[in-house]
Write a protein that holds these residues in place. Structure first.
Motif, PDB file in Angstrom:
ATOM      1  N   THR A 193      -7.549  -5.446   1.015  1.00  0.00           N
ATOM      2  CA  THR A 193      -6.395  -5.046   1.818  1.00  0.00           C
ATOM      3  C   THR A 193      -6.190  -6.023   2.963  1.00  0.00           C
ATOM      4  O   THR A 193      -7.121  -6.746   3.351  1.00  0.00           O
ATOM      5  N   ASP A 229      -3.460   5.223  -1.103  1.00  0.00           N
ATOM      6  CA  ASP A 229      -4.440   4.141  -0.980  1.00  0.00           C
ATOM      7  C   ASP A 229      -5.277   4.253   0.293  1.00  0.00           C
ATOM      8  O   ASP A 229      -6.307   3.575   0.425  1.00  0.00           O
ATOM      9  N   ALA A 275       0.845  -1.194   0.000  1.00  0.00           N
ATOM     10  CA  ALA A 275       0.000   0.000   0.000  1.00  0.00           C
ATOM     11  C   ALA A 275       0.879   1.242   0.000  1.00  0.00           C
ATOM     12  O   ALA A 275       2.004   1.232   0.515  1.00  0.00           O
TER      13      ALA A 275
END
Length: 150
Positions: free
Chosen positions: A66, A13, A9
């Protein structure tokens, strides 16, 4: 799913990650997507720590998943290193697509690369669908967890 990329990330993001963290009944009560400053500060702390990995799954330039992986050296289990999977989220449009499995497999593979002997995670007791998902992937509900809010 060849159009899917799992990558580290980056700061840009964070809005998409926080939106996914807030997109369920539990997250809606504890996350604040309108104020990203605490998340950005936490992200900087995490990226400064070599034992932390925050990844996003990206499809067509859109963040759709994620997770956070923490590598923890330890003394128990003959000095074994373990990893902890946290903050697993899949965008509501992608649920049921196999993306969650790919994210967890990435975390398990990365844990092996880091010489971890054990991968562990926690899941809120109300997330029964998540519990079935983790069990299908080979995780065992082996411990009782406790938390103390500070």
């Amino acid at each position: 799913m060849s159009d899917l990329e799992i990558r580290p990330a980056v700061l840009t993001d964070i809005p998409a990650v926080v939106a996914m963290l807030a997109d369920d009944p539990l997250g809606a009560r504890r996350e604040s997507p309108d104020d990203l400053s605490p998340y950005e500060a936490a992200f900087r702390r995490l990226t400064d720590d070599p034992n932390q990995r925050i990844v996003v799954a990206v499809r067509e330039e859109r963040v759709v998943g994620t997770l956070q992986l923490t590598v923890v050296p330890g003394l128990s289990r003959r000095g074994a290193t373990r990893s902890i999977i946290e903050g697993v989220r899949v965008h509501s449009d992608e649920r049921g697509s196999g993306l969650g499995t790919q994210l967890i497999q990435w975390a398990v593979d990365e844990s092996r690369r880091q010489s971890c002997r054990l991968v562990q995670l926690t899941s809120d007791t109300t997330r029964t669908d998540a519990h079935r998902f983790y069990e299908r992937l080979g995780f065992a509900a082996s411990h009782v967890g406790f938390k103390l809010t500070l």
